[in-house]
Design an enzyme around this catalytic site. Structure first.
Site, PDB file in Angstrom:
ATOM      1  N   ASP A  48      36.536  -9.294 -18.428  1.00  0.00           N
ATOM      2  CA  ASP A  48      36.985 -10.161 -17.282  1.00  0.00           C
ATOM      3  C   ASP A  48      37.797 -11.043 -17.979  1.00  0.00           C
ATOM      4  OD1 ASP A  48      36.813 -11.580 -14.696  1.00  0.00           O
ATOM      5  OD2 ASP A  48      35.594 -13.140 -15.911  1.00  0.00           O
ATOM      6  N   CYS A  93       3.387   1.581   2.917  1.00  0.00           N
ATOM      7  CA  CYS A  93       4.505   0.793   2.719  1.00  0.00           C
ATOM      8  C   CYS A  93       5.323   1.572   1.860  1.00  0.00           C
ATOM      9  CB  CYS A  93       4.111  -0.498   1.894  1.00  0.00           C
ATOM     10  SG  CYS A  93       3.078  -1.728   2.811  1.00  0.00           S
ATOM     11  N   CYS A 127      -0.913   9.128 -32.500  1.00  0.00           N
ATOM     12  CA  CYS A 127      -1.488   7.927 -32.272  1.00  0.00           C
ATOM     13  C   CYS A 127      -0.757   7.226 -31.213  1.00  0.00           C
ATOM     14  CB  CYS A 127      -1.894   7.164 -33.347  1.00  0.00           C
ATOM     15  SG  CYS A 127      -2.660   8.028 -34.782  1.00  0.00           S
ATOM     16  N   ASP A 184      30.727 -11.199 -11.708  1.00  0.00           N
ATOM     17  CA  ASP A 184      30.975 -10.220 -12.794  1.00  0.00           C
ATOM     18  C   ASP A 184      29.625  -9.168 -12.468  1.00  0.00           C
ATOM     19  OD1 ASP A 184      33.161 -10.893 -13.538  1.00  0.00           O
ATOM     20  OD2 ASP A 184      32.467 -12.430 -15.011  1.00  0.00           O
ATOM     21  N   ASP A 244      31.079 -13.284 -17.503  1.00  0.00           N
ATOM     22  CA  ASP A 244      30.110 -14.440 -17.546  1.00  0.00           C
ATOM     23  C   ASP A 244      29.841 -14.914 -16.130  1.00  0.00           C
ATOM     24  OD1 ASP A 244      32.858 -15.367 -16.838  1.00  0.00           O
ATOM     25  OD2 ASP A 244      32.615 -17.339 -18.333  1.00  0.00           O
ATOM     26  N   CYS A 280       0.777  -1.180   0.014  1.00  0.00           N
ATOM     27  CA  CYS A 280       0.032  -0.063  -0.161  1.00  0.00           C
ATOM     28  C   CYS A 280       0.802   1.265   0.019  1.00  0.00           C
ATOM     29  CB  CYS A 280      -0.767  -0.143   1.303  1.00  0.00           C
ATOM     30  SG  CYS A 280       0.094  -0.058   2.758  1.00  0.00           S
ATOM     31  N   CYS A 319       0.205   7.812 -37.199  1.00  0.00           N
ATOM     32  CA  CYS A 319       1.262   8.438 -36.708  1.00  0.00           C
ATOM     33  C   CYS A 319       1.803   8.357 -35.208  1.00  0.00           C
ATOM     34  CB  CYS A 319       1.214   9.945 -37.351  1.00  0.00           C
ATOM     35  SG  CYS A 319      -0.205  10.813 -36.278  1.00  0.00           S
TER      36      CYS A 319
END
Length: 834
Positions: free
Chosen positions: A523, A17, A113, A724, A720, A14, A110
């Site tokens: 890396d 919060c 829109c 990282d 990877d 809510c 266009c």
């Protein structure tokens, strides 16, 4: 230096919060601003993500880091087996956590829109995000709103919408709609031009289009025929303009309706009541209304045909799935529809078959062509225990495999979903164009009225004729359509072409950022190198037995998850290893423990020095191995250095060639590694790296990226691993290698489907080409309108004594849209330079 961190929130229900989290964050001295909603927070300041998450947890809620530049397209990840680059190159998604819905739209003409439909969708309760794509006439809506509510919102805004359940249905309906639209525009263009051209030619060579007592009846018939053309061939312009007016908006259709409508009404007024007009003002413009409608419909038809070509890359992916699968049962084999295949079913593949679903081979061997998924042209050998993926082709062999992922859960389906979401996104430059387009039509109407007023009060006689020509021409030549198509057409073509090269782009903003990079950080382990370290030498000291040294080192490494540990364990795979007690991991240094009554240390030189083990006598050996690019791993037994294990992770076969490509493209290359400087520099020299940042602990990678950015560099991070992820998030563009961890992939802006650095060079080349194409389109659209509108308003009259014909204005308007679409389609043939 301030930074903005995006967090995904959990547990908020809510406004109270939201307020509690916002106040908790803004009470921190290192937080400058916190924008909080029920699901996410955007926090600006110097605090780290970990500190912010801890603050939110203290407030009684949960939080996690989300992608800093764009909302992740897949909201959850299901770890997959590390068998091939493809299977891990995407976070898996289930039907339950994919909250996106697709709508097919109609009636849009266009960018005005687009803005209207997008605002209508975002106003529906439960919608968290809506992306409207003018080029594809689709909307991608995130959130919990029902399809019925979304369709009603679009229809209330004056447009048509249809909810689409899956890509197969979307494709079928989109093709049906596209074919029907092209047919409709074609016959409408033919009808309008069939009337307009003869009238225009007759007016040029047989009549001066001035109404007289002799030809008045004939022109009245022509006027009524023109009205019929306007109703049947151009009715969609007027209906759309009327709907827009009722909704308090103005679009391209408004301009066409006003221009052609005013021309016809003026002509009919002259035709019916010529006595009200001076002799020189009795000029008729029926042919202008018919020709403009015909030319614009013709332009729409050609544009629709070109738009279909732009989705070619995605359609190729959709074509990869076969309609049936060969099911193996106790009764034998039979062909079943793909929709009936369930996880756990046993299926057969033979030479020439296209794999129907993801699965794992249980028997046999085969060579599979995975080029359409990964961009890797070399067939891959697969055997028992290996993964196969929907859409790949068996080049040779026969296998049995068990289905593991079907339908929308296959790797191919997830790729298609990611590509489509990226194609629906907009970069910053596109958002600027949308803002301009939103006010474009009202501004053009004002310009037309002001220009007409100037000609009416200050122009030559007959003022009413010049006023009409000027107003009509300004309204017709203005083209918000070209402006609205400029960005999405380039994005659709660029993202689709990238997918063909095995490069998945998270969103259009990532493409824009990638095009401005000047530094690429890699890396080392698993990115520049194969990620499969090998023990290349074992050297012992003080007459210590080599086999015993390897045995003790391997025993210690049994409890470690470090990549180097696997290399040592593989080297000692045929040895009986002793039990280790008191095992400890010393982060960034190594491991320790006790075995067979001996105190053991295994790690780098810093570990031994930290434990007061003398290494002076072996420093020459350490330096020698490091200078050759090997990582020296030292073993100490009872406080004495007894062995040096040289571990080397070889460079990938294509690393040097890929880095040379990046060098030629003008990028500065940086290697980020935890290795000591000597080892790191040796590898960098071999690979052709410009700069080395060595000795970096896992949690220091993001700081290293920050330092580079503080020098004014635009940085890409290629990695990877899980460690990282912070660096990938910190970088301007994070690039995750195929086969990387789900965390890395979820954080990255770009994912490579093949485990090859050539993909990095391809990704950056395509990004540059896409942004260049986008700028060409936008510049062309701006120049066209910047020159066309003043010329239509009569700016050349004082110098040349001529005005632009409204028919020429209509042709120019149609041509501008066709030019934008055709230019974007050039990306479909783009090939990165080797």
């Amino acid at each position: 230096m301030s930074q903005t961190i995006d967090l995904t929130l959990d547990g908020l229900s809510c406004g109270h919060c939201v307020k509690r989290v916002k106040e908790s964050l803004e009470q921190r001295p290192d937080v400058e601003q916190a924008d909080v909603s029920i699901t996410e927070a955007h926090v600006t300041g110097t605090a780290s993500a970990e500190q912010l998450i801890e603050t939110i947890k203290q407030a009684g809620y949960d939080a996690s880091v989300s992608h800093p530049k764009a909302k992740p397209l897949a909201e959850s990840s299901i770890p997959s087996e590390a068998l091939t680059a493809v299977s891990e190159a995407l976070p898996a998604a289930t039907a339950d956590d994919d909250d996106s819905q697709q709508l097919l739209l109609s009636g849009m003409s266009c960018a005005s829109c687009v803005t209207r439909v997008q605002n209508a969708l975002q106003s529906v309760p439960g919608v968290t995000q809506a992306r409207v794509n003018l080029a594809e006439r689709t909307a991608l809506v995130m959130g919990s709103a029902s399809p019925q509510d979304l369709v009603q919102a679009v229809e209330k805004a004056g447009y048509g919408a249809e909810a689409i359940e899956d890509d197969a249905k979307r494709r079928e309906r989109q093709q049906e709609t596209a074919v029907a639209t092209m047919k409709r525009f074609r016959w409408q263009a033919i009808v309008a031009l069939a009337v307009g051209i003869p009238v225009m030619v007759w007016g040029m060579i047989g009549d001066n289009m001035m109404v007289t007592a002799d030809n008045r009846s004939l022109w009245l018939v022509i006027g009524l025929i023109t009205l019929a053309v306007m109703v049947f061939a151009g009715g969609h312009f007027y209906r759309s303009a009327w709907k827009s007016l009722l909704n308090g908006a103005a679009t391209m259709d408004t301009l066409v309706a006003l221009g052609t409508g005013v021309a016809w009404l003026y002509s009919m007024s002259v035709n019916l009541w010529p006595q009200w007009f001076p002799m020189e003002a009795r000029h008729l413009y029926y042919e202008a209304s018919a020709m403009i409608i015909g030319l614009i419909n013709l332009g729409h038809m050609l544009e629709a045909r070109a738009r279909q070509r732009s989705s070619k890359a995605l359609e190729k992916l959709l074509d990869l799935t076969p309609p049936t699968a060969r099911l193996v049962t106790d009764e034998g084999e039979k062909s079943v529809p793909l929709a009936e295949v369930q996880p756990g079913m046993l299926l057969r593949l033979t030479t020439g078959d296209r794999v129907p679903v993801d699965g794992e081979i249980t028997q046999g061997e085969a060579w599979l062509d995975e080029a359409m998924l990964t961009g890797e042209p070399i067939p891959q050998q697969k055997g028992e225990g290996d993964s196969v993926h929907a859409g790949t082709v068996v080049q040779d062999g026969s296998v049995l495999f068990r289905a593991s992922a079907v339908g929308s859960h296959t790797t191919l389906s997830r790729i298609i979903r990611m590509v489509r979401q990226a194609q629906s996104s907009k970069p910053e430059i596109g958002q600027l164009a949308d803002k301009i387009s939103a006010v474009f039509v009202p501004v053009v109407v004002v310009i037309a009225l002001v220009s007409a007023a100037i000609w009416y009060f200050f122009g030559p006689a007959p003022q009413i004729v010049y006023t009409l020509v000027i107003a009509t021409t300004v309204l017709i030549i203005a083209c918000p359509c070209a402006l609205g198509l400029a960005t999405p057409m380039s994005i659709i073509s660029g993202v689709g072409r990238a997918a063909e090269f095995g490069v998945l782009v998270r969103d259009a903003d990532a493409l824009q950022r990638a095009s401005t990079l000047d530094t690429v950080v890699f890396d080392k382990t698993g990115t520049l190198t194969e990620g499969k370290p090998q023990v290349v030498a074992v050297k012992t000291f003080a007459d210590f037995d080599e086999a015993q040294a390897l045995r003790l080192a391997a025993a210690l490494e049994q409890g470690s998850s470090h990549p180097l540990a696997r290399a040592i364990l593989d080297k000692a795979s045929d040895m009986q290893l002793p039990q280790v007690n008191g095992f400890r991991t010393l982060r960034g240094l190594g491991v320790s423990g006790e075995a067979e009554g001996h105190a053991l240390l295994l790690g780098n030189q810093a570990l031994l020095n930290d434990q007061q083990v003398d290494t002076k006598a072996i420093e020459a050996d350490i330096s020698a191995q490091a200078s050759q690019g090997a990582t020296p791993v030292l073993l100490a037994v009872d406080g004495k250095a007894v062995a040096l294990l040289a571990v080397r992770d070889p460079l990938r076969s294509d690393s040097v060639a890929a880095l040379q490509r990046l060098h030629k493209a003008g990028y500065r290359l940086v290697m980020l590694t935890g290795d000591n400087p000597t080892t790191a520099n040796a590898i960098a020299k071999e690979a052709g790296i410009d700069e080395v940042i060595a000795g970096v602990l896992p949690d220091g990678k993001a700081e290293a990226i920050k330092r580079l950015q503080s020098e004014g560099r635009q940085v890409a991070m290629v990695g990877d691993g899980i460690n990282d992820a912070p660096a990938l998030a910190q970088a301007d563009v994070g690039i995750a290698m195929g086969g990387g961890s789900d965390v890395a992939i979820e954080t990255a802006a770009i994912t490579l489907m093949r485990h090859s650095l050539m993909g990095v060079a391809d990704a950056l080349a395509i990004s540059r080409a896409t942004l260049r194409n986008m700028k060409q389109n936008l510049l062309g659209a701006f120049i066209y309108n910047s020159i066309g509108i003043p010329v239509a308003a009569g700016i050349l009259w004082p110098f040349t004594g001529t005005l632009l014909n409204p028919v020429v204005a209509g042709a120019a308007m149609a041509l501008s849209s066709i030019t934008v679409v055709s230019n974007a389609n050039r990306l479909l043939r783009f090939k990165p330079k080797e």
